[in-house]
Scaffold this motif. Structure first.
Motif, PDB file in Angstrom:
ATOM      1  N   ALA A   1      12.879 -71.738  21.583  1.00 25.14           N
ATOM      2  CA  ALA A   1      13.876 -72.645  21.013  1.00 25.14           C
ATOM      3  C   ALA A   1      14.885 -71.850  20.184  1.00 25.14           C
ATOM      4  O   ALA A   1      14.649 -70.689  19.828  1.00 25.14           O
ATOM      5  CB  ALA A   1      13.195 -73.698  20.136  1.00 25.14           C
ATOM      6  N   ASN A   2      16.023 -72.496  19.912  1.00 23.44           N
ATOM      7  CA  ASN A   2      17.048 -71.967  19.000  1.00 23.44           C
ATOM      8  C   ASN A   2      17.526 -70.571  19.393  1.00 23.44           C
ATOM      9  O   ASN A   2      17.645 -69.673  18.546  1.00 23.44           O
ATOM     10  CB  ASN A   2      16.515 -71.944  17.555  1.00 23.44           C
ATOM     11  CG  ASN A   2      16.152 -73.332  17.059  1.00 23.44           C
ATOM     12  OD1 ASN A   2      16.817 -74.302  17.383  1.00 23.44           O
ATOM     13  ND2 ASN A   2      15.087 -73.425  16.283  1.00 23.44           N
TER      14      ASN A   2
ATOM     15  N   ASP B   1      13.359 -68.646  18.336  1.00 23.34           N
ATOM     16  CA  ASP B   1      12.016 -68.991  17.867  1.00 23.34           C
ATOM     17  C   ASP B   1      11.078 -69.007  19.069  1.00 23.34           C
ATOM     18  O   ASP B   1      11.435 -69.517  20.142  1.00 23.34           O
ATOM     19  CB  ASP B   1      12.019 -70.356  17.193  1.00 23.34           C
ATOM     20  CG  ASP B   1      12.874 -70.374  15.940  1.00 23.34           C
ATOM     21  OD1 ASP B   1      12.874 -69.367  15.209  1.00 23.34           O
ATOM     22  OD2 ASP B   1      13.554 -71.393  15.696  1.00 23.34           O
TER      23      ASP B   1
ATOM     24  N   GLU C   1      10.756 -81.504  22.795  1.00 23.96           N
ATOM     25  CA  GLU C   1      11.302 -81.697  21.458  1.00 23.96           C
ATOM     26  C   GLU C   1      10.137 -82.054  20.553  1.00 23.96           C
ATOM     27  O   GLU C   1       9.597 -83.152  20.624  1.00 23.96           O
ATOM     28  CB  GLU C   1      12.369 -82.786  21.441  1.00 23.96           C
ATOM     29  CG  GLU C   1      13.108 -82.891  20.111  1.00 23.96           C
ATOM     30  CD  GLU C   1      14.354 -83.739  20.193  1.00 23.96           C
ATOM     31  OE1 GLU C   1      15.052 -83.865  19.151  1.00 23.96           O
ATOM     32  OE2 GLU C   1      14.642 -84.274  21.276  1.00 23.96           O
TER      33      GLU C   1
ATOM     34  N   TRP D   1       4.898 -71.093  15.338  1.00 27.34           N
ATOM     35  CA  TRP D   1       6.242 -70.608  15.637  1.00 27.34           C
ATOM     36  C   TRP D   1       6.558 -69.385  14.787  1.00 27.34           C
ATOM     37  O   TRP D   1       6.154 -69.295  13.631  1.00 27.34           O
ATOM     38  CB  TRP D   1       7.274 -71.693  15.349  1.00 27.34           C
ATOM     39  CG  TRP D   1       7.303 -72.797  16.355  1.00 27.34           C
ATOM     40  CD1 TRP D   1       6.704 -74.014  16.265  1.00 27.34           C
ATOM     41  CD2 TRP D   1       7.999 -72.775  17.607  1.00 27.34           C
ATOM     42  NE1 TRP D   1       6.959 -74.767  17.394  1.00 27.34           N
ATOM     43  CE2 TRP D   1       7.760 -74.032  18.231  1.00 27.34           C
ATOM     44  CE3 TRP D   1       8.788 -71.846  18.265  1.00 27.34           C
ATOM     45  CZ2 TRP D   1       8.292 -74.362  19.474  1.00 27.34           C
ATOM     46  CZ3 TRP D   1       9.316 -72.163  19.504  1.00 27.34           C
ATOM     47  CH2 TRP D   1       9.069 -73.406  20.096  1.00 27.34           C
TER      48      TRP D   1
ATOM     49  N   HIS E   1      10.036 -66.463  14.164  1.00 28.54           N
ATOM     50  CA  HIS E   1      11.442 -66.174  14.461  1.00 28.54           C
ATOM     51  C   HIS E   1      11.599 -64.700  14.799  1.00 28.54           C
ATOM     52  O   HIS E   1      11.044 -63.827  14.118  1.00 28.54           O
ATOM     53  CB  HIS E   1      12.331 -66.529  13.269  1.00 28.54           C
ATOM     54  CG  HIS E   1      13.791 -66.367  13.561  1.00 28.54           C
ATOM     55  ND1 HIS E   1      14.503 -67.260  14.319  1.00 28.54           N
ATOM     56  CD2 HIS E   1      14.669 -65.392  13.194  1.00 28.54           C
ATOM     57  CE1 HIS E   1      15.757 -66.869  14.413  1.00 28.54           C
ATOM     58  NE2 HIS E   1      15.892 -65.726  13.744  1.00 28.54           N
TER      59      HIS E   1
ATOM     60  N   LYS F   1      11.784 -78.767  16.642  1.00 25.21           N
ATOM     61  CA  LYS F   1      12.480 -77.834  17.523  1.00 25.21           C
ATOM     62  C   LYS F   1      12.691 -78.467  18.896  1.00 25.21           C
ATOM     63  O   LYS F   1      11.913 -79.318  19.328  1.00 25.21           O
ATOM     64  CB  LYS F   1      11.682 -76.535  17.672  1.00 25.21           C
ATOM     65  CG  LYS F   1      11.460 -75.821  16.355  1.00 25.21           C
ATOM     66  CD  LYS F   1      10.761 -74.495  16.549  1.00 25.21           C
ATOM     67  CE  LYS F   1      10.411 -73.862  15.206  1.00 25.21           C
ATOM     68  NZ  LYS F   1      11.608 -73.551  14.417  1.00 25.21           N
TER      69      LYS F   1
END
Length: 242
Positions: free
Chosen positions: A234-235, A103, A70, A184, A186, A74
């Motif tokens: 992540a995500n 991501d 974490e 990062w 997306h 994120k």
């Protein structure tokens, strides 16, 4: 006196039984597969909380270790670096057509950062479609390297070497307005009717648009890293189409 003693013993046994039943119920709850729902459930969009899935044993790791993290706002997982490819498959997921979004973070180390998504995995070793990125090429000064930024492969028959030799420039492209190599970015991957479109950082035009090189219409979804590569993810969401 004897009756009181028997009552106390009976009460104690009952309490032990209740504690045992509670412990078993907790154990069952902890091992039960996670139910994934979001506010977009009506649209068949599902959020997969990767860190929680890792802790619950809902990821199948192949040739990699994974740790939850974490940071940077994120929460997700990081796959370790190792020789040869590695995958973290989502258990009990069968994907046909739809949209995969997440991501991803790689690194700016030449030939040591290959990160992406595997889909339509068959369960047999190394049989899958993969869309992956070479972050070290995102903003490379060499224009030839830049056109090798995002890649589609169909393993094991059509790896990047075969595609570059026989279909040069068709299954790998440059990313316009590329992300930072060590930051990062997306990713949105649309799969429909055996066509694959890849969008980066919300751009309306796809960075890559290809037709699948096999007839597989459904299968597993996984987080993918290439030879000697680690990566952070992540995500992750998947929107399923009928």
């Amino acid at each position: 006196m004897k009756e009181n003693l028997l009552f106390i013993v009976g009460l104690w046994v009952a309490m032990l039984g209740a504690q045992s039943s509670y412990a078993q119920a907790v154990k069952r709850a902890r091992t039960r597969p996670i139910t994934f729902t979001t506010r977009d459930a009506a649209n068949k969009k599902v959020l997969y909380p990767l860190a929680e899935m890792l802790k619950a044993g809902e990821l199948e790791l192949v040739n990699r270790e994974a740790t939850a993290f974490e940071a940077d706002g994120k929460k997700g997982i990081k796959l370790s670096a190792r020789e040869n490819d590695g995958v973290a498959w989502l258990k009990n997921v069968d994907f046909t057509d739809g949209v995969i979004e997440l991501d991803i973070k790689g690194k700016d180390v030449l030939q040591h950062s290959f990160v992406g998504i595997a889909f339509h995995g068959t369960g047999a070793p190394n049989i899958m479609d993969v869309v992956y990125f070479r972050p070290f090429n995102f903003r490379a000064p060499d224009s030839v390297r830049r056109i090798h930024a995002v890649q589609y492969v169909s393993l094991p028959q059509f790896d990047w070497e075969i595609l570059r030799e026989k279909y040069n420039g068709q299954y790998e492209k440059e990313i316009r307005l590329p992300p930072m190599a060590d930051g990062w970015f997306h990713v949105k991957i649309m799969v429909k009717n055996l066509h694959v479109l890849v969008f980066v950082d919300g751009h309306s035009n796809p960075s890559l648009a290809v037709k699948k090189l096999n007839s597989t219409t459904h299968g597993k979804v996984g987080l993918w890293v290439g030879n000697t590569s680690d990566g952070e993810f992540a995500n992750l969401t998947v929107t399923y189409e009928p």
